[in-house]
Design a protein around this motif. Structure first.
Motif, mmCIF file in Angstrom:
data_model
loop_
_atom_site.group_PDB
_atom_site.id
_atom_site.type_symbol
_atom_site.label_atom_id
_atom_site.label_comp_id
_atom_site.label_asym_id
_atom_site.label_seq_id
_atom_site.Cartn_x
_atom_site.Cartn_y
_atom_site.Cartn_z
ATOM 1 N N MET A 1 -5.497 -3.264 -4.206
ATOM 2 C CA MET A 1 -4.833 -2.474 -5.239
ATOM 3 C C MET A 1 -3.464 -2.005 -4.764
ATOM 4 O O MET A 1 -3.354 -1.344 -3.728
ATOM 5 N N ASN B 1 0.851 -1.183 0.000
ATOM 6 C CA ASN B 1 0.000 0.000 0.000
ATOM 7 C C ASN B 1 0.890 1.237 0.000
ATOM 8 O O ASN B 1 1.919 1.252 0.695
ATOM 9 N N HIS C 1 -6.447 2.638 4.921
ATOM 10 C CA HIS C 1 -5.809 1.379 4.563
ATOM 11 C C HIS C 1 -4.569 1.074 5.415
ATOM 12 O O HIS C 1 -4.432 -0.023 5.977
ATOM 13 N N GLU D 1 -0.792 0.508 -5.214
ATOM 14 C CA GLU D 1 -0.752 1.827 -5.858
ATOM 15 C C GLU D 1 0.488 1.986 -6.747
ATOM 16 O O GLU D 1 0.491 2.806 -7.659
ATOM 17 N N SER E 1 -9.130 0.007 -3.487
ATOM 18 C CA SER E 1 -9.432 -1.201 -2.698
ATOM 19 C C SER E 1 -8.135 -1.731 -2.087
ATOM 20 O O SER E 1 -7.037 -1.499 -2.620
HETATM 21 MN MN LIG Z 1 -4.256 1.065 -0.620
#
Ligand SMILES: [Mn+2]
Ligand SMILES: C=C(C)CCOP(=O)(O)O
Length: 433
Positions: free
Chosen positions: A195, A137, A159, A197, A192
């Motif tokens: 995902m 993340n 997140h 980034e 989400s």
């Molecule tokens: Mn994320």
């Protein structure tokens, strides 16, 4: 593709006189936000430069993503819908500098607003790995400098907060400062949990993002500054800080971040984001727009555009334009938008003939198409943005509202259409001079 690639070949303002990172740098950065501002000389740090206002205009963002200005949101939508997996790693451009460093011995950590403010890095992207899925993340987190090799990080309940709550004990992360705007925009996207980034950034860069491995994490290979760090269980008071609402955010107990190793590119260019100003608004607000539009589309497929308005801090207020099919579409589009971006307190829904990015046009639609007793709905005691000073700080709740500024379906649209002078859009004074 790193930060420097978007500064060459397009206009930047370059200052050669030494600049004090305490207030002076911020004061200069707001003089002209139209293009990047490079500080060749930062007082006390002879071997580095600094840069701000890199993404202060949508034109610069479009240039960085190699798209037209009007295609930014679609490019973000495509990248988040179809991220591009990273294909191998490359050597880092940054080099090891120190372990347990006294960080502000090596790099400037600015103050921006006031005497009682602490030094902050407001351009730091934290990279962490989900302990259960292994997915990385990336997210922006303001970092209050607490001396030596310690920061206190604002960890919003999103997140990274969730990753940390599922990690036993301290969480090892990497913090990168000074990367390509595509990485910054991807990191600012609340997607989400599945995902990564970095793959979104790779999609925005057509697969050209160079990455390298560092302590088990994958980081942009051309970052100007990298810190490996550990988010500890200990908390300390964080703030006060002027954030996106341009008001002083409250002080909270937040986790301590201990820097393990510091890495810098030779002759590093330190990326500065002045909180509450235009590029901060772009980085926070712009990546939300495609996500809000995608979610509204599930309810009202004829949604045209979503804009988080600068007057609403690019975070608290939005405008959604739709091609209305039936009465009630506007209310549904407004409800979907408020659900899609829980930080949004007000949404105005307009017809497709109104430019949602034009505040005068939106106000004209409200002035000519709204009856407050029928077209305004409020939702009380909803969870709003932590940045909204108007909230009930005990509960974190506030009242959200939606405004249906579309033409009533049972009325003739012509009665609500703005008259225009024939040919006015095509003719020009120059032809008559
Ligand atoms: Mn994320
Ligand atoms: C910049 C920050 C602290 C994010 C604010 O997130 P929100 O409280 O969910 O609106």
């Amino acid at each position: 593709m790193g930060l420097r690639s978007v500064l060459s070949g397009s206009p930047v303002t370059e200052l050669t006189e030494p600049v004090d990172p305490r207030f002076e740098l911020a004061a200069l950065s707001v003089q002209d936000e139209s293009q990047p501002l490079v500080f060749d000389s930062v007082a006390g740090y002879p071997d580095l430069s600094a840069v701000t206002n890199v993404v202060s205009s949508r034109e610069r963002i479009a240039g960085a993503l190699d798209v037209d200005r009007g295609e930014i949101v679609d490019a973000m939508t495509r990248a988040t819908t179809d991220p591009v997996p990273l294909d191998g790693t490359t050597a880092a451009t940054f080099e090891y500098v120190a372990t347990s460093p006294t960080v502000d011995d090596h790099v400037p950590i600015p103050t921006y607003y006031d005497e009682h403010e602490r030094q902050y890095i407001a351009s730091g992207i934290v990279i962490a790995k989900d302990p259960d899925t292994g997915v990385q993340n990336l997210s922006f987190h303001r970092l209050m400098y607490d001396g030596e090799n310690e920061f206190v990080m604002r960890l919003v309940e999103r997140h990274l907060h969730d990753i940390r709550s599922r990690t036993d004990g301290p969480l090892d992360v990497a913090i990168v400062v000074g990367v390509h705007p595509a990485v910054e925009l991807a990191a600012a996207t609340s997607g989400s949990p599945e995902m990564d980034e970095l793959e979104v950034a790779n999609a925005l860069l057509d697969g050209d993002l160079a990455v390298t491995k560092l302590d088990g994490l994958t980081v942009p290979a051309e970052a100007e500054l990298v810190m490996t760090a550990t988010i500890r269980d200990e908390t300390r008071a964080e703030g006060p800080f002027v954030d996106l609402s341009r008001t002083w955010d409250t002080v909270r107990q937040q986790p301590v971040v201990e820097v393990r190793d510091l890495y810098l590119r030779p002759d590093p260019m330190i990326r500065v984001v002045v909180p509450g100003k235009r590029e901060h608004a772009h980085l926070m607000g712009l990546p939300q727009e495609p996500r809000i539009k995608r979610i509204v589309e599930n309810t009202v497929p004829t949604v045209q555009e979503v804009v988080l308005t600068p007057g609403g801090c690019s975070w608290l207020h939005g405008v959604v334009s739709i091609e209305k099919r039936t009465e009630g579409d506007a209310k549904n589009a407004g409800l979907a938008a408020l659900a899609a971006h829980p930080s949004m307190k007000r949404v105005v829904v307009v017809d497709e003939d109104i430019d949602p990015a034009d505040p005068d046009a939106v106000e004209w639609a409200v002035a000519t198409r709204v009856q407050a007793d029928q077209d305004i709905e409020t939702v009380e005691n909803a969870k709003g943005s932590s940045l909204d000073p108007s909230q009930d700080f005990e509960t974190g709740t506030l009242t959200k509202w939606l405004v249906d500024a579309t033409v009533p379906s049972n009325r003739d649209r012509a009665e609500f259409t703005e008259a225009t002078v024939p040919g006015a859009a095509e003719i020009s004074l120059a032809e008559y001079q």
